[in-house]
Design an enzyme around this catalytic site. Sequence first.
Site, mmCIF file in Angstrom:
data_model
loop_
_atom_site.group_PDB
_atom_site.id
_atom_site.type_symbol
_atom_site.label_atom_id
_atom_site.label_comp_id
_atom_site.label_asym_id
_atom_site.label_seq_id
_atom_site.Cartn_x
_atom_site.Cartn_y
_atom_site.Cartn_z
ATOM 1 N N ARG A 163 45.221 65.552 45.071
ATOM 2 C CA ARG A 163 45.584 64.471 44.526
ATOM 3 C C ARG A 163 43.937 64.029 43.262
ATOM 4 N NH1 ARG A 163 46.238 59.135 48.450
ATOM 5 N NH2 ARG A 163 48.052 60.288 48.970
ATOM 6 N N LYS A 183 49.890 65.256 52.681
ATOM 7 C CA LYS A 183 51.064 65.273 54.238
ATOM 8 C C LYS A 183 52.519 64.134 53.630
ATOM 9 C CE LYS A 183 47.670 62.050 55.685
ATOM 10 N NZ LYS A 183 46.422 62.393 54.868
ATOM 11 N N THR A 184 52.125 63.545 53.010
ATOM 12 C CA THR A 184 52.945 62.305 52.192
ATOM 13 C C THR A 184 54.026 63.567 51.500
ATOM 14 O OG1 THR A 184 51.792 60.757 51.474
ATOM 15 C CG2 THR A 184 54.249 60.735 50.715
ATOM 16 N N THR A 224 44.463 59.758 57.909
ATOM 17 C CA THR A 224 44.018 59.899 58.318
ATOM 18 C C THR A 224 43.056 59.673 59.523
ATOM 19 O OG1 THR A 224 43.152 57.769 57.780
ATOM 20 C CG2 THR A 224 44.098 59.235 55.800
ATOM 21 N N ASP A 271 52.734 56.339 57.169
ATOM 22 C CA ASP A 271 52.121 56.820 56.747
ATOM 23 C C ASP A 271 51.040 55.580 56.948
ATOM 24 O OD1 ASP A 271 49.851 57.888 55.007
ATOM 25 O OD2 ASP A 271 50.370 56.788 53.145
#
Length: 350
Positions: free
Chosen positions: A230, A77-78, A171, A122
């Site tokens: 990640r 997402k980032t 999330t 975020d």
Amino acid sequence: MEDQIRQTIIKGSNIVNDTKESEEDIVLNMSLRPKKLSEFVGHKEIVDNLKISIQATKQRKEPLEHVLLSGPPGLGKTSLSHIIAHEMNSKITATSGPAIERAGDLIGILTNLEKGDILFIDEIHRLSKVVEEFLYPAMENFQIDFVIDKGPYAKTIKFNLKPFTLIGATTRTGLLTAPLRGRFGIFYSLDFYKVEELAKIIKHSAKTLGMEVDNEAADEIGRRARGTPRVANRLLRRIRDYAQVLKIKKINVEVAHKTLDDLGIDKAGLDVLDRKVLKLILQSFSGGPVGVESLAASLNEEVDTIADTVEPYLLKAGYIKRTSRGRVATQLAFEHFGLKYDKEKQEELF
């Protein structure tokens, strides 16, 4: 000697479901992140749709519509937010929901944005109600309302903002209020990655880190990475530590196996906390049902850690199911720990 070195490396690392990145992780992750949509692996439909939206917006010389990205932690997402800024040739200002404590903090950020800039928030679901309400006119009309004085003398002053794009990442989509969710023009939900996609990311990351990883090793890391880029990159860095200390030039599947086993990542990709959650459901609650709050309390963990990081993968991988009465272990979970599965008893729970 090798075992001692390997254990030293592993003790110094923090792998287990850690959603908070260390300073080293942040720097390394930034260097490993794709810079353009053409470099982004996975989510082909989302990437293709974004390309069209960005191209159309640039032709109209307008800011991109507000974008909402949802999905479990670590899925990109980032990265997508920074890629959008790069593709739009825009400056990006990044913050998070918990960091914006007061409306004044948000006003300061918004008034400093230039035309076409991107504001990335975020954990946007964690914005306070007061701050969120300040966002409504800013997103819809590019205005913010100041209230001065009190009581009968109260006045509302409108301040015009320069057109900008808000990109929100969450999330927990269900925790977003309907008014906020409805103000996003573009909405994408990111899902877990396939093994072959993760292997491709691992090969690219290894090259960036100056490592050589063979195809079998990349596949093995991908299988144990919980479907999350990640996590894949984090595991790769720990394997790099081991290879560097032992002067191993090329990472093969045997090196990957040894390191991942010692890190507590089993062949199904479950880590220590995953297994703790499953064992608790299976042994203490006889396979369920059990609520997430009870799980968190029993494990002395935060509810958000279980709900955001552990549960999504266990649900996706088929180890647990949600029922109206709570979480229930599936046959796959019983078999994973070599326990007998009572089909009739468990089917009554669904």
